[in-house]
Design an enzyme around this catalytic site. Sequence first.
Site, PDB file in Angstrom:
ATOM      1  N   GLU A  97       0.822  -1.202   0.000  1.00 48.14           N
ATOM      2  CA  GLU A  97       0.000   0.000   0.000  1.00 48.14           C
ATOM      3  C   GLU A  97       0.854   1.249   0.000  1.00 48.14           C
ATOM      4  OE1 GLU A  97      -3.525  -1.970   2.732  1.00 48.14           O
ATOM      5  OE2 GLU A  97      -2.458  -0.211   3.438  1.00 48.14           O
ATOM      6  N   CYS A 115       2.921   8.159   2.106  1.00 47.02           N
ATOM      7  CA  CYS A 115       3.291   7.109   3.062  1.00 47.02           C
ATOM      8  C   CYS A 115       3.637   5.860   2.254  1.00 47.02           C
ATOM      9  CB  CYS A 115       2.127   6.830   4.000  1.00 47.02           C
ATOM     10  SG  CYS A 115       2.431   5.481   5.158  1.00 47.02           S
ATOM     11  N   CYS A 122       4.804  -8.104   6.811  1.00 42.89           N
ATOM     12  CA  CYS A 122       5.688  -7.609   7.864  1.00 42.89           C
ATOM     13  C   CYS A 122       5.952  -8.725   8.863  1.00 42.89           C
ATOM     14  CB  CYS A 122       5.035  -6.413   8.561  1.00 42.89           C
ATOM     15  SG  CYS A 122       6.078  -5.647   9.819  1.00 42.89           S
ATOM     16  N   CYS A 126       2.751  -6.894  15.300  1.00 45.30           N
ATOM     17  CA  CYS A 126       2.105  -6.198  16.418  1.00 45.30           C
ATOM     18  C   CYS A 126       0.616  -6.562  16.375  1.00 45.30           C
ATOM     19  CB  CYS A 126       2.292  -4.687  16.293  1.00 45.30           C
ATOM     20  SG  CYS A 126       4.033  -4.186  16.213  1.00 45.30           S
ATOM     21  N   CYS A 129      -2.033  -4.293  14.516  1.00 42.16           N
ATOM     22  CA  CYS A 129      -1.694  -3.814  13.171  1.00 42.16           C
ATOM     23  C   CYS A 129      -2.103  -4.828  12.113  1.00 42.16           C
ATOM     24  CB  CYS A 129      -0.190  -3.538  13.090  1.00 42.16           C
ATOM     25  SG  CYS A 129       0.385  -3.027  11.466  1.00 42.16           S
ATOM     26  N   GLY A 167       5.531  -2.993   6.612  1.00 38.95           N
ATOM     27  CA  GLY A 167       6.904  -3.470   6.732  1.00 38.95           C
ATOM     28  C   GLY A 167       7.695  -2.776   7.818  1.00 38.95           C
ATOM     29  N   GLU A 168       8.836  -3.360   8.131  1.00 39.38           N
ATOM     30  CA  GLU A 168       9.748  -2.801   9.128  1.00 39.38           C
ATOM     31  C   GLU A 168      10.984  -2.286   8.379  1.00 39.38           C
ATOM     32  OE1 GLU A 168      10.114  -1.767  12.257  1.00 39.38           O
ATOM     33  OE2 GLU A 168      12.194  -1.460  11.703  1.00 39.38           O
ATOM     34  N   SER A 197       9.922   5.173  10.255  1.00 35.08           N
ATOM     35  CA  SER A 197       9.389   4.664  11.520  1.00 35.08           C
ATOM     36  C   SER A 197       9.806   3.211  11.733  1.00 35.08           C
ATOM     37  CB  SER A 197       7.861   4.758  11.495  1.00 35.08           C
ATOM     38  OG  SER A 197       7.308   4.165  12.642  1.00 35.08           O
ATOM     39  N   SER A 220       8.570   3.368  17.390  1.00 31.75           N
ATOM     40  CA  SER A 220       7.262   2.968  17.913  1.00 31.75           C
ATOM     41  C   SER A 220       7.436   2.383  19.303  1.00 31.75           C
ATOM     42  CB  SER A 220       6.632   1.922  16.989  1.00 31.75           C
ATOM     43  OG  SER A 220       6.379   2.494  15.725  1.00 31.75           O
ATOM     44  N   LEU A 221       6.960   3.100  20.299  1.00 31.72           N
ATOM     45  CA  LEU A 221       7.165   2.667  21.686  1.00 31.72           C
ATOM     46  C   LEU A 221       5.907   1.980  22.232  1.00 31.72           C
ATOM     47  CD1 LEU A 221       9.612   2.923  23.530  1.00 31.72           C
ATOM     48  CD2 LEU A 221       8.548   4.956  24.549  1.00 31.72           C
ATOM     49  N   HIS A 222       4.797   2.684  22.193  1.00 27.89           N
ATOM     50  CA  HIS A 222       3.455   2.166  22.509  1.00 27.89           C
ATOM     51  C   HIS A 222       3.148   1.905  23.984  1.00 27.89           C
ATOM     52  CE1 HIS A 222       3.187   2.104  18.274  1.00 27.89           C
ATOM     53  NE2 HIS A 222       3.569   0.872  18.046  1.00 27.89           N
ATOM     54  N   ASN A 296      -6.494   3.121  14.891  1.00 29.45           N
ATOM     55  CA  ASN A 296      -7.383   3.026  13.736  1.00 29.45           C
ATOM     56  C   ASN A 296      -7.999   1.648  13.735  1.00 29.45           C
ATOM     57  OD1 ASN A 296      -7.414   5.284  12.017  1.00 29.45           O
ATOM     58  ND2 ASN A 296      -5.335   4.820  11.369  1.00 29.45           N
ATOM     59  N   CYS A 339      -2.681   0.711   8.485  1.00 33.73           N
ATOM     60  CA  CYS A 339      -1.673   0.026   7.666  1.00 33.73           C
ATOM     61  C   CYS A 339      -2.116  -1.375   7.320  1.00 33.73           C
ATOM     62  CB  CYS A 339      -0.364  -0.122   8.441  1.00 33.73           C
ATOM     63  SG  CYS A 339       0.165   1.347   9.257  1.00 33.73           S
TER      64      CYS A 339
END
Length: 355
Positions: A97, A115, A122, A126, A129, A167-168, A197, A220-222, A296, A339
């Site tokens: 995407e 983006c 990925c 997570c 996600c 993806g990472e 990111s 990305s901590l979260h 989201n 995502c």
Amino acid sequence: VSESLLQLEPALAQQRFQELGGRGFHARIARAAVLERGLLDYAQIGSLPRSLRERLAAQLPILCSSEVARSSSPDRAIKLLLAFPSGRSERGPGTVETVFIPRRDPSDPRGATVCVSTQVGCPVACPFCASGKLGLERNLESHEILEQFVRARALGPISRAVVMGIGEPLLNLDSLTRALDVVLDEMGLGQRKITVSTVGFPERVRRLAERRPRFQLAISLHTPFDQQRDTLVPAMRGVPIEEVLAAGDHWFERTGRELTYEYVLLAGENDSQEHARSLAKRMAGRRATVNLIPFNPVEGSPFGRPTVQAVARFQGALESAGVVATVRWSRGVEAQAACGQLRLRSADAGAARIP
Ligand code: SAH
């Protein structure tokens, strides 16, 4: 599968143009028209001889991806689902995407944000996600990453980029770096306008900081709690948050570029006042911004989106503790903005599933 113009190094492209009866500088004209103006059709490049344009159109496609689906939302964000055929490398096809996000204010003359994705699927997985649901299929190649920028540029001028799609990025850093070099040098984006990111593998962040990166970093901590991070970012299980933050400090010392810590707000999971206080303690003395992202909703996900009030309370608690905190209310929720959602949906429908 034939090669595409963007896939060829400039010197090789010149050679191909000559083989097709053109001149070396015609290749430079074509490349600039694609990268600077987002032209996706040789017929639009009027400064090339017509016969050459026809031969190019038949023999050297500009891009190798095709647009499988497009969704747009009332706020004018446009999400593209792109399919890449298996290339030279025989790494298999795949879909990713790309999102084109215009300025909120339509009269703002500045360009949109794009983006982009870095992997097909990925490996990070997570639980909130959509991108990790089908696992990792393969890394994107650098021209495949670059193509996403060009497809976005074809929709309008762009002035910012976030590498926050599927993806990472730090697991495909070489291809990403090569693509970003072209974006910076030939598409005219500024180094401070590109943000990558990552979940923040400490060793990779440290090594990256030594490589004179030409972009901003977001981690990305979260959550401020180690145990919870093990479940929210399973790829980082066992890595203490302090180590991630120390790697971030190292990045800032070496590059002089301030970091952003991303924090997806999940209702009832990580949006309590205790979370905010503990996060503020972790941030104390660090020059970094916390970017809060209200979740989201993803179909079938057990997580919920926090209310506007809950988000404001969390942000307020951080700010009163001296932490700079911004909120990113995602655009285009209607366009399946989370995502990987569009990709997931078309995989459900069988449209883009790779056998
Ligand atoms: N792998 C990178 C890039 C992922 S996307 C990373 O983890 O940072 C960029 C951000 O969007 C990450 O912070 C990610 O956790 C977040 N994100 C993923 N799914 C989301 C969702 N459904 N709602 C809100 N943010 C989400």
